[in-house]
Design an enzyme around this catalytic site. Structure first.
Site, short mmCIF file in Angstrom:
data_model
loop_
_atom_site.label_atom_id
_atom_site.label_comp_id
_atom_site.label_asym_id
_atom_site.label_seq_id
_atom_site.Cartn_x
_atom_site.Cartn_y
_atom_site.Cartn_z
NE ARG A 22 31.66 -18.43 0.15
CZ ARG A 22 31.76 -18.81 1.42
NH1 ARG A 22 30.72 -19.36 2.03
NH2 ARG A 22 32.88 -18.66 2.07
CB SER A 49 27.82 -22.51 2.60
OG SER A 49 28.39 -23.09 3.75
CD GLU A 70 22.05 -32.74 -0.68
OE1 GLU A 70 21.73 -33.95 -0.62
OE2 GLU A 70 22.76 -32.20 0.20
CG PHE A 95 26.29 -31.83 -2.00
CD1 PHE A 95 27.04 -32.99 -2.16
CD2 PHE A 95 26.64 -30.96 -0.98
CE1 PHE A 95 28.10 -33.28 -1.33
CE2 PHE A 95 27.70 -31.25 -0.14
CZ PHE A 95 28.43 -32.40 -0.32
CG HIS A 121 31.43 -24.00 -1.33
ND1 HIS A 121 30.58 -22.92 -1.26
CD2 HIS A 121 32.03 -24.06 -0.12
CE1 HIS A 121 30.65 -22.36 -0.07
NE2 HIS A 121 31.53 -23.02 0.65
CG ASP A 129 35.41 -28.59 3.28
OD1 ASP A 129 35.95 -28.72 4.40
OD2 ASP A 129 34.35 -27.97 3.10
#
Lengths: 326, 286
Positions: A22, A49, A70, A95, A121, A129
């Site tokens: 990322r 993030s 989203e 998402f 992610h 998570d």
């Protein structure tokens, strides 16, 4: 079998440092933003993030905060693309796909809009998570959409290069990357071409075709296998769709068996794409390193990869099974 | 000054096109299409500054997005009648190999269509994207969009409504086709929309009302909407329409939402709508 040659074929595959893919996206976004003033970034409340801060600092007027919405983000991106912009949407992979599948299907893919869906992610390595966020079905969903390009780079440098390269490709792209710090073994200068596999090491006994984080596990496995005299032809597939059929067929024709490795459900991912190609063009024994049709759970990335069968040892045992079936 | 009589003549032909398109393939959505014929006619023949030499990006022209894509027959009719593609092509509606898909799509390259719609709730978001791009480019033209009232039951619409106010997207004029009907019955029975005016206002929009079946009112309220735009607030027009308007036995009921007229009903309907611009030819072989 002599292993000297195989070991030397792998010597150049060394991790220089660890960095998250990322972060490669964030760096690539800034660079492509400088290169192309039509690039617009959108985010659904996950700037940090997605590592979008540098782009936003440099181009505040070319960033759109959408909030936790989203579906709306995908539609806005489609609209920006209509008007000639090159929108990059940023949120977690979960998402970016399952939550908005119909928006992507109708407003982006079917409408052939030049939207870059950038998904962080992805997979188990999201970690603590847990399964609500660890999507393992996204590659399958995205590759089923006609006209969608699906890219899953393996390290920081490759993600950065991919982020830059997709701006020059006209059409919808799904760019998948991850959260954890991960070995960086490609060079900043390495050539990234959409749809073109990267041949990492020459080998003769088995092909390992890997994507994303699992490329590094495949490298480590190949090194151990080389000590045992098993010579791995190692391919990094960063573009799952369109698949580099030529590279896959060339490798498997030579080795006669294949292991596919990915941080994704075994149903619908890279493995299935390879199997579909081989079954029609060059049937060969294939073993999957992938999640066995299950959801994930909370844990550390390394623990999760091991528990769900994606560790280095799993790649090694898959190779042994594949070779035994030749 | 707008030639109201002429616009009404066009709207009558548009209604004939709607009845004939849906009848010939025994499918499609005539009810909502008839109700919006006046609005579409006003938009494409009077209000919008648009270019029938279609350009996807729509720079420096007004653009329109249809979110409730099932009323494609009215959209196709006004596009053809205003020069985007040959009127004869209306005969291919919903047929194999046609550019006039059941729901509008860019996939077949039909001029005038900028996005696929049909899966409800997505059009306002797309319109927002174009409106934002226009602002970035310093393009002062307006983005128009139409959404159904039943469509407001989709959550994404409210994401878009919230966004538009927050980001001050004031070059966007949205109309709600407030006919009070949806497939399963009156919206009041299926899923009541509540106080629409308060809802839009509380989300930060300028709210106007109009009777969408009265051409003079459509013209004046749309002009008012244009005046209100550019002042920091997005503008919505709650447009009361009569589903099936213009054909007595089709008006005011959800029965004709997604059902075509049979031969007898078609003749009856057409007898109530003056042929003003010439019907497009229909050949069974097409």
């Amino acid at each position: 079998m002599s292993s000297t040659k195989t070991v030397s074929a792998l010597e150049h595959l060394v991790a220089t440092e660890k960095k998250a893919t990322r972060d490669g996206f964030g760096a690539g976004l800034l660079e492509v933003g400088k290169k192309n003033d039509q690039v617009i970034a959108l985010c659904a409340d996950l700037i940090g993030s997605l590592k979008m801060n540098a782009f936003i600092d440099e181009f505040p007027d070319r960033f759109i905060q959408v909030g936790i919405a989203e579906a709306n983000m995908m539609g806005i991106a489609a609209g920006l693309a209509i008007a000639g912009k090159i929108p990059y949407t940023g949120t977690f992979a979960n998402f970016s796909t399952g939550r908005v599948y119909d928006q992507i299907r109708q407003s982006i893919a079917y409408s052939h809009k030049n939207v870059k869906i950038c998904a962080s992610h992805a997979g188990l390595t999201l970690g603590e998570d847990g399964a609500t966020h660890q999507i393992l079905e996204d590659i399958g969903m995205m590759k089923m959409l006609p006209g969608m390009t699906v890219i899953n780079p393996c390290d920081y440098n490759q993600t950065k290069a991919a982020t830059i390269a997709i701006a020059d490709h006209h059409g919808p792209v799904y760019l998948r990357f991850g959260r954890p710090s991960w070995p960086v073994f490609t060079t900043a200068a390495h050539k990234f071409e959409i749809g073109k596999a990267i041949h990492l090491a020459e080998g003769s006994d088995v092909s390992i075709i890997a994507t994303g984080h699992l490329v590094w596990n495949a490298i480590e496995a190949a090194k151990i296998l080389a000590e045992d005299g098993i010579s791995v032809d190692l391919i990094n597939i960063h573009t799952i769709k369109p698949l580099d059929n030529v590279a896959v067929l060339k490798s498997v024709s030579k080795t006669g068996c294949v292991v596919t490795a990915e941080e994704h459900n075994r149903i619908g991912g890279l493995g299935d794409s390879v199997a579909q190609l081989l079954s029609t063009k060059h049937p060969a024994p294939q073993e999957y390193v992938a999640v066995n049709d299950s959801f994930g759970e909370s844990g550390k990335p390394a623990q999760l990869l091991e528990k769900y069968g994606l560790g280095v040892a799993d790649v090694i045992s898959a190779v042994r099974r594949a070779v035994a079936r030749k | 000054m707008a030639d109201v009589a002429n616009l009404e003549r066009i709207a009558s032909q548009v209604r004939r096109d709607i009845i004939r398109q849906t009848h010939f393939v025994n499918s499609g959505h005539p009810g909502g299409s008839l109700g919006c014929a006046d609005f579409f006619t006003a938009l494409y023949f009077e209000i919008m500054d648009h270019n029938p030499d279609f350009n996807m990006e729509g720079k420096n022209e007004d653009v329109f997005f249809l979110s409730n894509g099932h009323i494609s027959p009215v959209f196709y009719s006004v596009l053809a009648r205003s020069g985007y593609f040959p009127v004869e092509e209306l005969a291919t509606f919903r047929k194999i190999d046609s550019r006039l898909q059941g729901h509008p799509t860019t996939h077949e390259g039909l001029p005038g269509i900028r996005i696929a719609s049909g899966s409800l709730g997505q059009g306002l978001s797309v319109a927002l994207g174009v409106a934002l791009a226009k602002k970035m480019e310093g393009d002062s033209k307006t983005v128009y969009a139409l959404t159904g009232d039943g469509e407001l039951q989709e959550g994404q619409v409210w994401e878009a409504i919230m966004f538009a106010a927050h980001h001050k997207v004031d070059n966007l004029i949205v109309a709600v086709d407030w006919n009070g009907q949806q497939i399963d019955g009156p919206t009041k029975k299926v899923m009541a929309l509540g106080d629409l005016e308060s809802k839009w206002k509380s989300f930060g929009w300028e709210v106007l009302h109009m009777n969408g079946n009265k051409m003079t009112e459509v013209l004046s309220v749309m002009a008012e909407a244009k005046e209100k735009s550019g002042q920091g607030l997005p503008v919505v027009i709650l447009m009361k329409t009569d589903m099936g308007h213009g054909v007595d036995f089709m008006a005011g009921t959800h029965k004709w939402h997604g059902k075509a007229t049979n031969k007898e009903q078609t003749e009856n309907a057409l007898s109530q709508l003056e042929e003003t611009l010439g019907d497009y030819p229909y050949n069974e072989e097409i």
